[in-house]
Design a protein around this motif. Structure first.
Motif, PDB file in Angstrom:
ATOM      1  N   UNK A 291       0.826  -1.209   0.000  1.00  0.00           N
ATOM      2  CA  UNK A 291       0.000   0.000   0.000  1.00  0.00           C
ATOM      3  C   UNK A 291       0.860   1.258   0.000  1.00  0.00           C
ATOM      4  N   UNK A 292       1.926   1.227   0.765  1.00  0.00           N
ATOM      5  CA  UNK A 292       2.816   2.399   0.825  1.00  0.00           C
ATOM      6  C   UNK A 292       3.387   2.719  -0.553  1.00  0.00           C
ATOM      7  N   UNK A 293       3.793   1.685  -1.279  1.00  0.00           N
ATOM      8  CA  UNK A 293       4.315   1.909  -2.629  1.00  0.00           C
ATOM      9  C   UNK A 293       3.240   2.508  -3.524  1.00  0.00           C
ATOM     10  N   UNK A 294       2.013   2.026  -3.384  1.00  0.00           N
ATOM     11  CA  UNK A 294       0.920   2.579  -4.164  1.00  0.00           C
ATOM     12  C   UNK A 294       0.638   4.030  -3.827  1.00  0.00           C
ATOM     13  N   UNK A 295       0.711   4.357  -2.542  1.00  0.00           N
ATOM     14  CA  UNK A 295       0.501   5.738  -2.113  1.00  0.00           C
ATOM     15  C   UNK A 295       1.538   6.665  -2.735  1.00  0.00           C
ATOM     16  N   UNK A 296       2.790   6.231  -2.742  1.00  0.00           N
ATOM     17  CA  UNK A 296       3.852   7.061  -3.325  1.00  0.00           C
ATOM     18  C   UNK A 296       3.594   7.328  -4.807  1.00  0.00           C
ATOM     19  N   UNK A 297       3.129   6.305  -5.529  1.00  0.00           N
ATOM     20  CA  UNK A 297       2.834   6.504  -6.951  1.00  0.00           C
ATOM     21  C   UNK A 297       1.648   7.444  -7.139  1.00  0.00           C
ATOM     22  N   UNK A 298       0.651   7.332  -6.284  1.00  0.00           N
ATOM     23  CA  UNK A 298      -0.493   8.248  -6.363  1.00  0.00           C
ATOM     24  C   UNK A 298      -0.075   9.683  -6.073  1.00  0.00           C
ATOM     25  N   UNK A 299       0.830   9.861  -5.140  1.00  0.00           N
ATOM     26  CA  UNK A 299       1.306  11.209  -4.850  1.00  0.00           C
ATOM     27  C   UNK A 299       2.063  11.800  -6.030  1.00  0.00           C
ATOM     28  N   UNK A 300       2.795  10.957  -6.771  1.00  0.00           N
ATOM     29  CA  UNK A 300       3.460  11.442  -7.988  1.00  0.00           C
ATOM     30  C   UNK A 300       2.427  11.927  -9.009  1.00  0.00           C
ATOM     31  N   UNK A 301       1.326  11.181  -9.124  1.00  0.00           N
ATOM     32  CA  UNK A 301       0.272  11.577 -10.060  1.00  0.00           C
ATOM     33  C   UNK A 301      -0.319  12.915  -9.647  1.00  0.00           C
ATOM     34  N   UNK A 302      -0.592  13.071  -8.349  1.00  0.00           N
ATOM     35  CA  UNK A 302      -1.173  14.330  -7.886  1.00  0.00           C
ATOM     36  C   UNK A 302      -0.198  15.484  -8.082  1.00  0.00           C
ATOM     37  N   UNK A 303       1.074  15.241  -7.839  1.00  0.00           N
ATOM     38  CA  UNK A 303       2.077  16.292  -8.051  1.00  0.00           C
ATOM     39  C   UNK A 303       2.120  16.713  -9.514  1.00  0.00           C
TER      40      UNK A 303
END
Length: 1004
Positions: A453-465
């Protein structure tokens, strides 16, 4: 897997294309029910179903299960199972096999050569390898939110649709291992187009009753709101589903397990061997078949020939079943046997039953709670691993927001800096597994889940950025670094260590919402908040509670939080608020040690001066006497040697007593009251491991309860199960109401089961039910108390006027249902500490349900908050960057939710709209709603809208579900409703209805 951004912007394009397109249908005319073996009339037809049940994590991690490592824990390797099954099927046309978990199969498929893929496609086309269920995993039904159920199912179904076309589309849902079954799950499966549902676990008393009455198969009505709509000559019940309970869970008949891990005797058919056993083995097998047939309503029965991670050497299983079929069927001519055995699938069995044209019993309630014996009620997992459950809920919200963000399909950015969504979709799909979101896995597996989940969160944050970098920038300059904070522990480096910063707030709802934002800031500095137009927004500085400041792992020196109202956040859009230091004092918060009440213009809460607990709550002038308190049940210890020695553990809840105990406090509950313009709150400290903030914001009608529980002390050798209990004068008459997976609401009756005679053996645990969204009690005159939760929890109403929610568990004994460990979570060297939120709502039924539906969606879809430190003034910032934007042209009706808006390719999008009210909840909002999608998306023109089934993998016009006769007071029949095929500019929604479309948009 690493995806480039061109695929991110068109994720699932392959699924959409195969629905509509020129791609060959992969011999759809020859697969499906057409491939089923024919039954013999006058015989007991025995459908042998070869299967494996592959948990997406449990005793081992997903990777360990796939690769077959860590054999000292469990001998299981999924890649070898699929290899072996394919090898055995390709040369034996009579054999069949079913497979379920796409999280494993997709990984295996990606590793195969084109030659192997061609072989597998042929097996699928001929119905010899059949996909059942077809979700990313076999999801839990108690603690999974309906949004996550739909997403994980859609993820798997669309993957199958692209890979195998129509022949890969599952027709049957196969929920053989979850620990109880939800009415909403049945409704969702029906809306996905399934013809039947099979499961293994139901309460021991329910099963005994059904076996005696031959009602193991039924038609399950999944929703009152989606019940019966007259169409042509049939009555359509779009949420009804044929349902069958397996005779032996999902295990083979006793003595007939032919896996390499089993010790049962093989079929030895050499007549000169001294171990020759064909006659006895066949006789024993047919005796079992007769016993099972005696419990079912037709001469067709289904036998599950497989179990957990079976068929790693498929030859052993198939070779022995070949012999069993051969010699059993020979008895038809040699001994006049009435048994006819053959390889089959749940789909073929379902079609055979449908051909009988029998009238089946009906079912309207659900299958909770599940008790496997008199003292083993599987209701502990409703709460187990509460921190993991919260992380999953937050991950779901984050992923939904990123899907909406990707709708705008970011172009012109450096793709190497853009996150990919597959990691999060894979993680969230896996997390719905019935040993993941449930909290019933080993500790090392729980840690691996958290890492996924943590890895997924990091990728989602890249998308939002990347989204902010494109959407907020006015000129050609780049956006400063966007940061994300752990606000759940009141920790945020950008706001604590910078005097000026921007707060970006993204709203993923299709309506405007208000959100009170709390940001930890450095002490001693006065801040001012400016809205997107530069207007000063009222703000307040308020101390952080001591029990929050002391959260383990918190790295922050902040002692206060800056509070302000982000009002009218745009639908599917963002607002940026600018925070700067000022010389003048901001809104002052008064510390009032002797004040025993807090209030705003609508709500007031009064505290008892002696106990420190809530004494009453007044809403709009009406006062309700009320007490809210934290209490605990001691966990029952035991060696599990018999049912009376069953211990409370990860799966089951078994308290050591029928009444909760008071939380120990050496000097009573300490309270401190804080008063200000925007928020008033009372900090309660029970002891070193229980604290709570009672909070009321300006303009709101509910009370927020922000609690911190842990580390639970176990030095006394006693496990502890913590509840929050609310006691009122409301006369609830032994009835309470709980949500089903966050959607419809079901009536519960204390110590009563509507479907079967119930014996009270565990008066507390057996009355617990899963809560994903809300639970309430009400009286005859309409007074209602509702509690909303921020994650799945177990809850009940054990006495008149009471509600209780279990918030945390720490058990010292395993309950002997396989996990092999006590549920004894630790973090930072001590017992786990959990922070959570409950919303308390008081009012009449109508007002309460309006608030419940609205607030539950807001609690689930919390706005996404990020931070950008800056040295620019507001005028300089606003000249360079946009401070507000939205992705839809207007808000949707208040009773409609935009459930899904997902990019398929540059022109096609998957859209789901849902009606969020049940029938009868509101005189106006429970009426059908109409949504025009014409002009809804600015910058786009709608070319077409084609309706699909809920899973997004089949056009609705192509769906042709089996028709069943269901026994009811009206003896009604349900079939498949027909729908318009092409453009639908206005969408009509019945209460609780979800409609799914592939829409084609082109940029203007």
């Amino acid at each position: 897997m690493v995806l480039n951004f061109n695929w991110i912007c068109c994720i699932f394009v392959i699924g959409a294309i195969s629905l509509a397109s020129a791609r060959p249908s992969l011999r759809a005319d020859t697969c499906g029910y057409q491939t089923c073996p024919k039954e013999k009339e006058g015989f007991v037809n025995v459908h042998l179903v070869a299967h494996t049940h592959d948990d997406a994590g449990w005793l081992k991690t997903v990777d360990q299960y796939y690769y077959g490592s860590r054999t000292q824990i469990q001998e299981a390797g999924v890649q070898y199972i699929i290899d072996s099954v394919v090898d055995e099927l390709k040369d034996h046309p009579d054999r069949r096999f079913i497979y379920v978990e796409m999280a494993f199969f997709t990984r295996w498929w990606q590793e195969q050569s084109e030659t192997t893929k061609s072989v597998v496609r042929e097996l699928v086309n001929e119905g010899r390898l059949e996909f059942i269920n077809g979700g990313w995993c076999m999801n839990d039904e108690a603690t999974a939110h309906y949004v996550d159920i739909i997403d994980q199912m859609s993820f798997g179904l669309i993957t199958l649709n692209e890979t195998f076309g129509e022949c890969g589309r599952p027709r049957i849902s196969w929920q053989i291992d979850p620990f109880g079954h939800s009415r909403e799950q049945a409704s969702l499966f029906a809306q996905m187009g399934y013809d039947g549902l099979f499961f293994g676990r139901l309460d021991h008393e329910d099963k005994k009753e059904r076996l005696a009455k031959k009602t193991m198969e039924m038609v399950w009505s999944g929703s009152d709101s989606l019940g019966k709509t007259l169409f042509h000559l049939h009555v359509c019940a779009q949420a009804s589903l044929f349902t069958a309970v397996n005779y032996n869970l999902y295990q083979p008949p006793p003595g007939f397990c032919f896996d390499i891990y089993c010790n049962d005797e093989p079929i030895i058919d050499d007549p000169i061997s001294k171990d020759y056993n064909v006659e006895q083995r066949v006789t024993d097998f047919l005796k079992y078949c007769q016993e099972q047939a005696n419990a079912y309503a037709t001469d067709s029965i289904l036998l599950t020939m497989g179990s957990d991670f079976h068929y790693q050497d498929a030859n052993v299983w198939f070779k022995n079943m070949d012999k069993l079929i051969k010699y059993a069927n020979e008895r038809q001519t040699t001994q006049g046997s009435r048994f006819n055995l053959f390889y089959s699938t749940p789909s073929c069995y379902t079609k055979a039953l449908n051909d009988h044209a029998k009238t089946w019993p009906s079912k309207t309630d659900d299958f909770f709670p599940y008790g496997s014996d008199a003292h083993a009620y599987w209701t502990g997992y409703f709460t187990s691993r509460p921190a993991s459950k919260y992380m999953i809920r937050q991950g779901s919200n984050l992923m939904q927001a990123k899907l909406f963000i990707l709708f705008r399909c970011i172009q012109g950015v450096d793709t190497s800096k853009v996150g990919e969504l597959y990691t999060m979709k894979d993680a969230m799909g896996i997390m719905q597994h019935h040993d993941a979101v449930t909290g019933t896995e080993k500790q090392h597996v729980a840690e691996d889940y958290a890492l996924l989940l943590h890895k997924g969160v990091l990728e989602c944050q890249k998308i939002q950025t990347a989204y902010y970098g494109k959407e907020l920038v006015i000129g050609s300059q780049s956006l400063p670094k966007v940061s994300y904070c752990q606000l759940n522990v009141s920790q945020c480096d950008p706001s604590e260590n910078n005097s000026r910063f921007v707060v970006n707030i993204y709203n993923s709802m299709a309506r405007s919402v208000d959100k009170y934002v709390r940001v930890p800031v450095k002490s001693g500095t006065t801040f001012q908040v400016l809205d997107p137009q530069g207007n000063v927004v009222s703000s307040q500085s308020i101390p952080i509670a001591e029990y929050v400041k002391n959260l383990p792992g918190r790295v922050s020196s902040a002692t206060v939080e800056l509070v302000f109202l982000a009002s009218q956040l745009p639908p599917l859009g963002s607002k940026s608020y600018y925070v700067q230091p000022v010389a003048r004092k901001q809104e002052k918060t008064s510390k009032l040690n002797n004040k025993s009440s807090i209030f705003n213009e609508k709500v007031s809460v009064e505290i008892d001066d002696v106990t420190g607990l809530i004494k009453s709550v007044t809403v709009n002038g009406k006062t309700t006497q009320l007490k809210q308190e934290f209490m605990w049940y001691p966990s029952k210890s035991g060696d599990n040697s018999n049912v009376n020695q069953r211990a409370s553990g990860a799966y089951i809840f078994r308290p050591g007593g029928n009444a909760p105990l008071t939380i120990p406090s050496s000097s009573g509950i300490k309270t401190t009251t804080y008063s200000g313009e925007l928020v008033e709150e009372i900090h309660q400290i029970y002891n070193s491991w229980v604290g709570q903030t009672i909070r009321i914001y300006k303009g709101q009608e509910h009370v927020e309860l922000d609690w911190v529980v842990g580390p639970l002390p176990v030095e006394d050798g006693v496990g502890k199960e913590i509840i929050s209990r609310v006691t009122t004068s409301i006369s609830s008459n032994g009835m309470f109401y709980t949500d089903a997976n966050g959607r419809q609401t079901l009536l519960r009756k204390l110590d009563i089961r509507d479907s079967y005679p119930y014996t009270v053996t565990e008066p507390v645990a057996a009355n617990y039910y899963p809560i994903n969204s809300h639970v309430y009690i009400k009286d005859a005159v309409g007074n209602q108390l509702t509690m909303l939760v921020d994650r799945p929890q177990g809850g009940s109403s054990l006495h008149n006027g009471e509600l209780e929610l279990m918030v945390h568990r720490r058990c010292l004994y395993d309950d002997a249902f396989g996990v092999g460990e006590a549920l004894n979570e630790t973090a930072f060297g001590d017992g786990l500490v959990v922070r959570g939120t409950h919303f308390l709502i008081l009012g009449d039924k109508t007002n309460s349900m309006k608030m419940t539906r609205s607030l539950s969606h807001e609690l689930y879809k919390q706005p996404q908050i990020s931070f950008i430190p800056t040295t620019l003034s507001f005028s300089e910032w606003s000249a360079l960057y946009k401070t507000q934007q939205q992705s839809i042209s207007r808000v949707l009706p208040v009773n409609v939710n935009l459930l899904t808006l997902e990019t398929l390719n540059q022109e096609k999008y998957l859209m789901r709209l849902e009606h969020i009210y049940d029938v009868g909840e509101d005189s106006i909002l429970s009426q059908p709603a109409t949504v025009s999608i014409e002009g809804l998306f600015p910058g786009f023109t709608i070319i077409s809208a084609e309706e699909t089934m809920l899973g997004g993998n089949q056009f609705k016009k192509d769906s042709n579900r089996l028709v069943w006769n269901a026994a009811s007071t009206r003896n009604e029949i349900f079939g498949q409703q027909k729908w318009d095929e092409r453009a639908i500019p206005a969408v009509q929604l019945k209460p609780m209805e979800i409609r799914t479309f592939i829409i084609t948009l082109v940029r203007i």
